[in-house]
Structure formats: C-alpha cells, structure tokens
Design a protein around this motif. Structure first.
Motif, PDB file in Angstrom:
ATOM      1  N   ARG A 138      40.534 -47.500  29.313  1.00 46.71           N
ATOM      2  CA  ARG A 138      39.714 -47.271  28.117  1.00 46.71           C
ATOM      3  C   ARG A 138      38.322 -46.750  28.499  1.00 46.71           C
ATOM      4  N   GLN A 139      37.752 -47.309  29.560  1.00 47.06           N
ATOM      5  CA  GLN A 139      36.440 -46.846  30.013  1.00 47.06           C
ATOM      6  C   GLN A 139      36.513 -45.392  30.471  1.00 47.06           C
ATOM      7  N   GLN A 140      37.584 -45.052  31.191  1.00 46.41           N
ATOM      8  CA  GLN A 140      37.770 -43.672  31.629  1.00 46.41           C
ATOM      9  C   GLN A 140      37.936 -42.739  30.428  1.00 46.41           C
ATOM     10  N   LEU A 141      38.698 -43.191  29.430  1.00 46.62           N
ATOM     11  CA  LEU A 141      38.920 -42.389  28.227  1.00 46.62           C
ATOM     12  C   LEU A 141      37.602 -42.141  27.497  1.00 46.62           C
ATOM     13  N   VAL A 142      36.793 -43.166  27.353  1.00 42.78           N
ATOM     14  CA  VAL A 142      35.492 -43.009  26.681  1.00 42.78           C
ATOM     15  C   VAL A 142      34.609 -42.051  27.472  1.00 42.78           C
ATOM     16  N   ALA A 143      34.579 -42.188  28.787  1.00 41.99           N
ATOM     17  CA  ALA A 143      33.758 -41.299  29.612  1.00 41.99           C
ATOM     18  C   ALA A 143      34.225 -39.851  29.492  1.00 41.99           C
ATOM     19  N   GLU A 144      35.534 -39.638  29.544  1.00 42.21           N
ATOM     20  CA  GLU A 144      36.069 -38.277  29.452  1.00 42.21           C
ATOM     21  C   GLU A 144      35.847 -37.680  28.065  1.00 42.21           C
ATOM     22  N   SER A 145      36.057 -38.465  27.000  1.00 41.99           N
ATOM     23  CA  SER A 145      35.855 -37.930  25.651  1.00 41.99           C
ATOM     24  C   SER A 145      34.379 -37.627  25.414  1.00 41.99           C
ATOM     25  N   THR A 146      33.488 -38.434  25.970  1.00 41.62           N
ATOM     26  CA  THR A 146      32.049 -38.158  25.861  1.00 41.62           C
ATOM     27  C   THR A 146      31.715 -36.852  26.580  1.00 41.62           C
ATOM     28  N   HIS A 147      32.298 -36.668  27.750  1.00 44.38           N
ATOM     29  CA  HIS A 147      32.079 -35.440  28.514  1.00 44.38           C
ATOM     30  C   HIS A 147      32.558 -34.219  27.722  1.00 44.38           C
ATOM     31  N   LEU A 148      33.763 -34.308  27.157  1.00 46.22           N
ATOM     32  CA  LEU A 148      34.315 -33.191  26.376  1.00 46.22           C
ATOM     33  C   LEU A 148      33.486 -32.934  25.115  1.00 46.22           C
ATOM     34  N   TYR A 149      33.019 -34.000  24.477  1.00 38.35           N
ATOM     35  CA  TYR A 149      32.171 -33.873  23.297  1.00 38.35           C
ATOM     36  C   TYR A 149      30.890 -33.106  23.654  1.00 38.35           C
ATOM     37  N   ARG A 150      30.299 -33.446  24.793  1.00 37.69           N
ATOM     38  CA  ARG A 150      29.070 -32.763  25.209  1.00 37.69           C
ATOM     39  C   ARG A 150      29.326 -31.285  25.524  1.00 37.69           C
ATOM     40  N   LEU A 151      30.448 -31.011  26.197  1.00 42.09           N
ATOM     41  CA  LEU A 151      30.788 -29.618  26.488  1.00 42.09           C
ATOM     42  C   LEU A 151      30.978 -28.824  25.204  1.00 42.09           C
ATOM     43  N   ALA A 152      31.702 -29.409  24.257  1.00 44.87           N
ATOM     44  CA  ALA A 152      31.914 -28.726  22.971  1.00 44.87           C
ATOM     45  C   ALA A 152      30.577 -28.500  22.271  1.00 44.87           C
ATOM     46  N   GLY A 153      29.733 -29.504  22.302  1.00 45.20           N
ATOM     47  CA  GLY A 153      28.413 -29.381  21.688  1.00 45.20           C
ATOM     48  C   GLY A 153      27.591 -28.276  22.327  1.00 45.20           C
ATOM     49  N   GLN A 154      27.643 -28.178  23.650  1.00 45.33           N
ATOM     50  CA  GLN A 154      26.914 -27.111  24.339  1.00 45.33           C
ATOM     51  C   GLN A 154      27.419 -25.737  23.920  1.00 45.33           C
ATOM     52  N   ARG A 155      28.734 -25.589  23.860  1.00 50.64           N
ATOM     53  CA  ARG A 155      29.297 -24.290  23.461  1.00 50.64           C
ATOM     54  C   ARG A 155      28.925 -23.938  22.024  1.00 50.64           C
ATOM     55  N   ILE A 156      29.034 -24.903  21.132  1.00 51.31           N
ATOM     56  CA  ILE A 156      28.674 -24.656  19.730  1.00 51.31           C
ATOM     57  C   ILE A 156      27.199 -24.274  19.634  1.00 51.31           C
ATOM     58  N   TYR A 157      26.354 -25.003  20.325  1.00 49.92           N
ATOM     59  CA  TYR A 157      24.918 -24.733  20.300  1.00 49.92           C
ATOM     60  C   TYR A 157      24.627 -23.341  20.850  1.00 49.92           C
ATOM     61  N   ASP A 158      25.278 -23.012  21.984  1.00 49.45           N
ATOM     62  CA  ASP A 158      25.068 -21.681  22.573  1.00 49.45           C
ATOM     63  C   ASP A 158      25.514 -20.582  21.609  1.00 49.45           C
ATOM     64  N   GLU A 159      26.636 -20.782  20.930  1.00 53.64           N
ATOM     65  CA  GLU A 159      27.123 -19.801  19.956  1.00 53.64           C
ATOM     66  C   GLU A 159      26.147 -19.665  18.795  1.00 53.64           C
ATOM     67  N   LEU A 160      25.643 -20.780  18.287  1.00 55.88           N
ATOM     68  CA  LEU A 160      24.676 -20.750  17.200  1.00 55.88           C
ATOM     69  C   LEU A 160      23.401 -20.037  17.629  1.00 55.88           C
ATOM     70  N   THR A 161      22.991 -20.241  18.860  1.00 58.52           N
ATOM     71  CA  THR A 161      21.795 -19.598  19.373  1.00 58.52           C
ATOM     72  C   THR A 161      22.016 -18.093  19.485  1.00 58.52           C
ATOM     73  N   LYS A 162      23.205 -17.663  19.924  1.00 59.30           N
ATOM     74  CA  LYS A 162      23.523 -16.239  20.010  1.00 59.30           C
ATOM     75  C   LYS A 162      23.511 -15.590  18.643  1.00 59.30           C
ATOM     76  N   ILE A 163      24.142 -16.257  17.678  1.00 55.82           N
ATOM     77  CA  ILE A 163      24.201 -15.729  16.299  1.00 55.82           C
ATOM     78  C   ILE A 163      22.789 -15.593  15.740  1.00 55.82           C
ATOM     79  N   ARG A 164      21.995 -16.606  15.969  1.00 58.23           N
ATOM     80  CA  ARG A 164      20.612 -16.591  15.446  1.00 58.23           C
ATOM     81  C   ARG A 164      19.813 -15.471  16.087  1.00 58.23           C
ATOM     82  N   GLY A 165      20.051 -15.240  17.383  1.00 59.03           N
ATOM     83  CA  GLY A 165      19.328 -14.179  18.083  1.00 59.03           C
ATOM     84  C   GLY A 165      19.730 -12.799  17.614  1.00 59.03           C
ATOM     85  N   GLN A 166      20.923 -12.662  17.075  1.00 57.66           N
ATOM     86  CA  GLN A 166      21.414 -11.352  16.595  1.00 57.66           C
ATOM     87  C   GLN A 166      20.899 -11.053  15.184  1.00 57.66           C
ATOM     88  N   GLN A 167      20.406 -12.041  14.487  1.00 56.08           N
ATOM     89  CA  GLN A 167      19.966 -11.817  13.104  1.00 56.08           C
ATOM     90  C   GLN A 167      18.569 -11.296  13.044  1.00 56.08           C
TER      91      GLN A 167
END
Length: 167
Positions: A138-167
C-alpha cells in the motif's frame, strides 16, 4: 541502532548499517541472532522488531531488550503479541520517567501473553507477515500514484503554459 529499525517491520541487515566498535568488556549477552526479538524500551514510543537477518557479532544497544524465544515460542508470534493493544497497555502502565520514559526490565519480564500451540502461533505469524506485506504494498502504491499524479500535473501545466504563450 534504533535509526536502522522501522516499527512493524522485520529487520534485515544492510551493509550501510555497519558500525564497528571495540569493547573491553564481554558483549556475548548483547549479540543478536536471527529469531531474536528486540524491544525498544526507552522513549515515548516503544515497539518490538524481529531480527530476520544479521551478520555475526552484531550487538544491540542498551535501549533494547533482547528477547530470545524458547523453542515453544514462535519469534514472529512474540512480536505480534508485543504489538497488541492489551500488551501495549500493560507496558504503558510500567513506563516511568518524565524526560525519556523507560520500561523497567523487571516489570517487562512480568507481563503476560497467551501461549497457544505452535500451529496456532504459526498461523498468527503468517497473518502478521501478510499484514506487513500488504502495508508495504500500500505504501508503494501511494508513492507510485503520487509520482504519477505529479508527472501528469507537470505535463498539464506545461501544456497550459504553451497554449497561453501562443495566445
């Protein structure tokens, strides 16, 4: 040393834990063997640790009681017993000292635990091991899901930043 132990998890030696000392006095009574149970007797939190693997001539500091179970006691069962609320309550009643609470050895030796047949002890020990394995997973699962959540958040943020820069 205490910093090498995690409550509720068996201790398996790692080379990074090595600490060499030379003593003038006889340390035989402090030498640990697989199957011994260490009980941290000092501090606000006390707990047992089963020794599963340890190199020869390893000693425990005086903050621990070294319990070497007799042949009619399964070491993991003893560890399980020492973690039960009823036994923890017995031990808490013995605790003395304000700064660094301590469980006196004499009182510790007088606590009582039930002693079922070996087959029952082994079944309880298996349950303890399975519980610890589940907790670890369970501890490993929480650590891995937190890691994946952060990666997804980084990608979403980077995409939002790119879109904003194009406007």
């Amino acid at each position: 040393m205490g910093k090498h132990l995690t409550p509720g998890e068996p201790y398996i030696y790692q080379e990074k834990d090595r600490l060499r000392i030379k003593s003038e006095r006889d340390l035989d009574r402090y030498i640990l063997r697989p199957g011994d149970v260490l009980y941290l007797s000092r501090g606000a939190t006390t707990y047992p640790i089963i020794i599963e693997e340890v190199p020869d001539a390893t000693v425990a500091p005086s903050t621990f009681f070294i319990l070497t179970p007799r042949p009619n006691i399964v070491p993991v069962y003893l560890t399980w017993c020492l973690e039960q609320p009823q036994v923890e309550a017995q031990l808490a009643a013995l605790r003395t000292g304000a700064g660094t609470p301590t469980i006196p050895r004499k009182g510790f030796m007088q606590i009582t635990i039930p002693l079922p047949d070996l087959a029952t002890q082994h079944r309880i020990a298996d349950l303890w091991r399975l519980h610890n394995r589940e907790r670890s997973l369970r501890q490993q699962l929480v650590a891995e899901s937190t890691h994946l959540y952060r990666l997804a958040g980084q990608r979403i943020y980077d995409e939002l930043t790119k879109i904003r820069g194009q406007q």
